[in-house]
Motif scaffolding. Structure first.
Motif, PDB file in Angstrom:
ATOM      1  N   ALA A  12      -3.852  -0.698   5.973  1.00 27.10           N
ATOM      2  CA  ALA A  12      -3.894   0.156   4.787  1.00 27.10           C
ATOM      3  C   ALA A  12      -4.044   1.623   5.160  1.00 27.10           C
ATOM      4  CB  ALA A  12      -5.036  -0.284   3.869  1.00 27.10           C
ATOM      5  N   VAL A  13      -4.899   1.901   6.140  1.00 26.70           N
ATOM      6  CA  VAL A  13      -5.079   3.283   6.603  1.00 26.70           C
ATOM      7  C   VAL A  13      -3.761   3.825   7.151  1.00 26.70           C
ATOM      8  CG1 VAL A  13      -6.216   4.713   8.351  1.00 26.70           C
ATOM      9  CG2 VAL A  13      -7.547   3.046   7.033  1.00 26.70           C
ATOM     10  N   ASP A  14      -3.068   3.024   7.942  1.00 29.74           N
ATOM     11  CA  ASP A  14      -1.785   3.453   8.498  1.00 29.74           C
ATOM     12  C   ASP A  14      -0.760   3.698   7.389  1.00 29.74           C
ATOM     13  OD1 ASP A  14      -2.845   3.267  11.019  1.00 29.74           O
ATOM     14  OD2 ASP A  14      -1.906   1.347  11.501  1.00 29.74           O
ATOM     15  N   ALA A  15      -0.727   2.806   6.400  1.00 26.21           N
ATOM     16  CA  ALA A  15       0.250   2.938   5.320  1.00 26.21           C
ATOM     17  C   ALA A  15      -0.046   4.138   4.432  1.00 26.21           C
ATOM     18  CB  ALA A  15       0.279   1.656   4.480  1.00 26.21           C
ATOM     19  N   ALA A  16      -1.320   4.414   4.208  1.00 29.58           N
ATOM     20  CA  ALA A  16      -1.681   5.579   3.397  1.00 29.58           C
ATOM     21  C   ALA A  16      -1.381   6.880   4.130  1.00 29.58           C
ATOM     22  CB  ALA A  16      -3.156   5.520   3.010  1.00 29.58           C
ATOM     23  N   ALA A  17      -1.473   6.855   5.445  1.00 24.74           N
ATOM     24  CA  ALA A  17      -1.080   7.982   6.301  1.00 24.74           C
ATOM     25  C   ALA A  17      -1.743   9.297   5.904  1.00 24.74           C
ATOM     26  CB  ALA A  17       0.439   8.136   6.291  1.00 24.74           C
ATOM     27  N   GLY A  18      -3.005   9.208   5.493  1.00 17.82           N
ATOM     28  CA  GLY A  18      -3.747  10.423   5.187  1.00 17.82           C
ATOM     29  C   GLY A  18      -3.429  11.049   3.847  1.00 17.82           C
ATOM     30  N   ARG A  19      -2.565  10.421   3.067  1.00 24.20           N
ATOM     31  CA  ARG A  19      -2.183  11.020   1.784  1.00 24.20           C
ATOM     32  C   ARG A  19      -3.295  10.929   0.749  1.00 24.20           C
ATOM     33  NH1 ARG A  19       3.228   7.854   0.633  1.00 24.20           N
ATOM     34  NH2 ARG A  19       2.148   6.253   1.875  1.00 24.20           N
TER      35      ARG A  19
ATOM     36  N   PRO B 192       2.097   0.401 -11.758  1.00 27.30           N
ATOM     37  CA  PRO B 192       1.530   1.751 -11.655  1.00 27.30           C
ATOM     38  C   PRO B 192       2.019   2.692 -12.745  1.00 27.30           C
ATOM     39  CG  PRO B 192       3.144   1.351  -9.918  1.00 27.30           C
ATOM     40  CD  PRO B 192       2.876   0.035 -10.569  1.00 27.30           C
ATOM     41  N   ASP B 193       3.237   2.488 -13.232  1.00 31.38           N
ATOM     42  CA  ASP B 193       3.755   3.345 -14.300  1.00 31.38           C
ATOM     43  C   ASP B 193       2.925   3.207 -15.572  1.00 31.38           C
ATOM     44  OD1 ASP B 193       4.669   0.706 -14.424  1.00 31.38           O
ATOM     45  OD2 ASP B 193       6.605   1.235 -15.313  1.00 31.38           O
ATOM     46  N   ILE B 194       2.534   1.979 -15.895  1.00 30.82           N
ATOM     47  CA  ILE B 194       1.707   1.742 -17.080  1.00 30.82           C
ATOM     48  C   ILE B 194       0.296   2.281 -16.856  1.00 30.82           C
ATOM     49  CG2 ILE B 194       0.736  -0.017 -18.603  1.00 30.82           C
ATOM     50  CD1 ILE B 194       3.172  -1.764 -17.953  1.00 30.82           C
ATOM     51  N   ALA B 195      -0.269   2.014 -15.689  1.00 34.00           N
ATOM     52  CA  ALA B 195      -1.621   2.482 -15.384  1.00 34.00           C
ATOM     53  C   ALA B 195      -1.705   4.008 -15.431  1.00 34.00           C
ATOM     54  CB  ALA B 195      -2.051   1.972 -14.016  1.00 34.00           C
ATOM     55  N   LEU B 196      -0.724   4.679 -14.871  1.00 32.72           N
ATOM     56  CA  LEU B 196      -0.725   6.143 -14.870  1.00 32.72           C
ATOM     57  C   LEU B 196      -0.500   6.709 -16.267  1.00 32.72           C
ATOM     58  CD1 LEU B 196       1.292   6.715 -11.584  1.00 32.72           C
ATOM     59  CD2 LEU B 196      -1.106   7.325 -11.957  1.00 32.72           C
ATOM     60  N   ALA B 197       0.342   6.043 -17.060  1.00 32.48           N
ATOM     61  CA  ALA B 197       0.580   6.510 -18.428  1.00 32.48           C
ATOM     62  C   ALA B 197      -0.690   6.410 -19.261  1.00 32.48           C
ATOM     63  CB  ALA B 197       1.705   5.702 -19.070  1.00 32.48           C
TER      64      ALA B 197
ATOM     65  N   VAL C  82       0.838  -1.207   0.000  1.00 33.91           N
ATOM     66  CA  VAL C  82       0.000   0.000   0.000  1.00 33.91           C
ATOM     67  C   VAL C  82       0.867   1.248   0.000  1.00 33.91           C
ATOM     68  CG1 VAL C  82      -1.702   1.326   1.306  1.00 33.91           C
ATOM     69  CG2 VAL C  82      -1.961  -1.154   1.069  1.00 33.91           C
ATOM     70  N   SER C  83       1.921   1.259   0.796  1.00 34.13           N
ATOM     71  CA  SER C  83       2.783   2.430   0.867  1.00 34.13           C
ATOM     72  C   SER C  83       3.434   2.724  -0.482  1.00 34.13           C
ATOM     73  CB  SER C  83       3.858   2.221   1.928  1.00 34.13           C
ATOM     74  OG  SER C  83       4.681   3.364   2.042  1.00 34.13           O
ATOM     75  N   ALA C  84       3.942   1.689  -1.151  1.00 33.53           N
ATOM     76  CA  ALA C  84       4.551   1.881  -2.471  1.00 33.53           C
ATOM     77  C   ALA C  84       3.525   2.347  -3.486  1.00 33.53           C
ATOM     78  CB  ALA C  84       5.206   0.578  -2.938  1.00 33.53           C
ATOM     79  N   GLY C  85       2.314   1.804  -3.406  1.00 28.09           N
ATOM     80  CA  GLY C  85       1.265   2.222  -4.330  1.00 28.09           C
ATOM     81  C   GLY C  85       0.887   3.676  -4.137  1.00 28.09           C
ATOM     82  N   VAL C  86       0.741   4.089  -2.883  1.00 26.49           N
ATOM     83  CA  VAL C  86       0.389   5.492  -2.613  1.00 26.49           C
ATOM     84  C   VAL C  86       1.523   6.417  -3.046  1.00 26.49           C
ATOM     85  CG1 VAL C  86      -0.183   7.145  -0.796  1.00 26.49           C
ATOM     86  CG2 VAL C  86      -1.223   4.872  -0.779  1.00 26.49           C
ATOM     87  N   ASP C  87       2.760   5.986  -2.855  1.00 23.30           N
ATOM     88  CA  ASP C  87       3.900   6.777  -3.331  1.00 23.30           C
ATOM     89  C   ASP C  87       3.818   7.042  -4.831  1.00 23.30           C
ATOM     90  OD1 ASP C  87       5.027   6.934  -0.811  1.00 23.30           O
ATOM     91  OD2 ASP C  87       6.494   5.333  -1.155  1.00 23.30           O
ATOM     92  N   ALA C  88       3.244   6.099  -5.588  1.00 18.53           N
ATOM     93  CA  ALA C  88       3.170   6.229  -7.044  1.00 18.53           C
ATOM     94  C   ALA C  88       2.150   7.263  -7.493  1.00 18.53           C
ATOM     95  CB  ALA C  88       2.864   4.871  -7.683  1.00 18.53           C
TER      96      ALA C  88
END
Length: 307
Positions: A67-74, A221-226, A32-38
């Motif tokens: 998941a809530v902790d990993a997202a950290a409000g972002r 995530p790079d492909i999804a965002l592109a 989750v943390s890596a995904g939110v970073d993306a």
């Protein structure tokens, strides 16, 4: 209630399991943390891709809290709820207690439901918490124009996600709900919730449905965002190239075995460096050859980005 409006690519993480089948919260936290970073617009945890159907309430609560902790409000974190009415209410309360920002309401268990029953089911679950609710239109929870309008008018229901692929009906539902809410001041959002939603998103976008769930974001995530950027910018050439190289092959692989919509995402997450483990029965995991095919599909998508 202030409506929680979503935008961008929506991230549906898997629920990692250990080799002996227990929930791996450390792996989930990294995932989750890596995904939110993306840079997604929101996280939808313990939903279809997250094997909601296979979690007991204690596991579910730990997954949502992690998941809530990993997202950290972002970004906002939504959690799945559904199934038998009593269980759905319990999951809704557990999600609120674990800090979720909203709920994705899955279909009720097994039974075919008349429209009035679906409205009553939605009202009952939504009434358990003040959290905003997105209703999932799929399987045995299919809303017609009238019932979609009625659930959209419930105070905490803020969105409808379509997983039926019935574009004719969806076109009518979108207009009916917008007309019914016109002048009310209530914001309401529609989502494409088809498996590998990118493959159908150009059609949904023509109906004014701009949000969609992206299972591929969980492992690429790079492909999804592109792809999302190509849609936003009207870059049809780039979008079509990603469809040919990545999304359409992914659909063909997904359709090979029932349940691969989840299994191939877990395999992709593992390929990308976070061990997601197996899926739980009744789903089955990808075999070695299919995992190699998935790796080749990911490489082909990234070759489009590089070009």
């Amino acid at each position: 209630m202030e409506t929680l409006m979503l935008e961008g690519v929506l991230f549906f993480p898997v629920t990692p399991f250990t080799d002996i089948g227990e929930v791996d919260l450390d792996a989930l936290r990294r995932h989750v943390s890596a995904g939110v970073d993306a840079g997604p617009g929101g996280v939808f945890v313990a939903c279809g891709t997250g094997e909601f159907h296979a979690l007991d309430v204690e596991e579910y609560t730990a997954v949502v809290r992690t998941a809530v902790d990993a997202a950290a409000g972002r970004v906002p974190v939504y959690a799945g709820a559904g199934g038998a009415l009593g269980a759905a209410r319990r999951f809704a309360r557990a999600a609120a207690g674990a800090g979720a920002d909203g709920l994705l309401l899955m279909p009720p268990y097994l039974v075919e439901s008349p429209a009035d029953g679906l409205v009553a089911y939605t009202r009952a679950v939504a009434g358990e918490t003040p959290l905003p609710v997105i209703v999932y239109n799929r399987a045995n929870a299919r809303f017609d124009e009238d019932s979609a309008v009625r659930v959209a008018q419930l105070p905490t229901v803020t969105g409808l996600k379509d997983g039926t692929g019935d574009l004719d009906l969806m076109a009518r539902v979108v207009l009916a709900v917008r007309d019914a809410l016109s002048g009310s001041g209530k914001d309401f959002q529609f989502f494409n919730g088809m498996p590998t939603a990118e493959a159908s998103q150009q059609a949904y976008r023509a109906l004014g449905v701009e949000l969609y769930s992206s299972a591929s974001f969980a492992f690429a995530p790079d492909i999804a965002l592109a792809f999302h950027r190509a849609l936003e910018e009207g870059d049809h050439r780039r979008a079509d190239a990603l469809q040919r190289a990545f999304f359409h092959p992914l659909v063909r692989l997904r359709k090979r075995v029932p349940g691969y919509a989840v299994a191939l995402v877990k395999a992709g997450v593992t390929l990308e460096g976070i061990k997601a483990g197996p899926v739980r029965p009744p789903l089955t995991s990808l075999g070695e050859q299919e995992t190699e095919e998935l790796a080749a599909i990911i490489a082909a998508g990234r070759a489009v980005l590089a070009s």
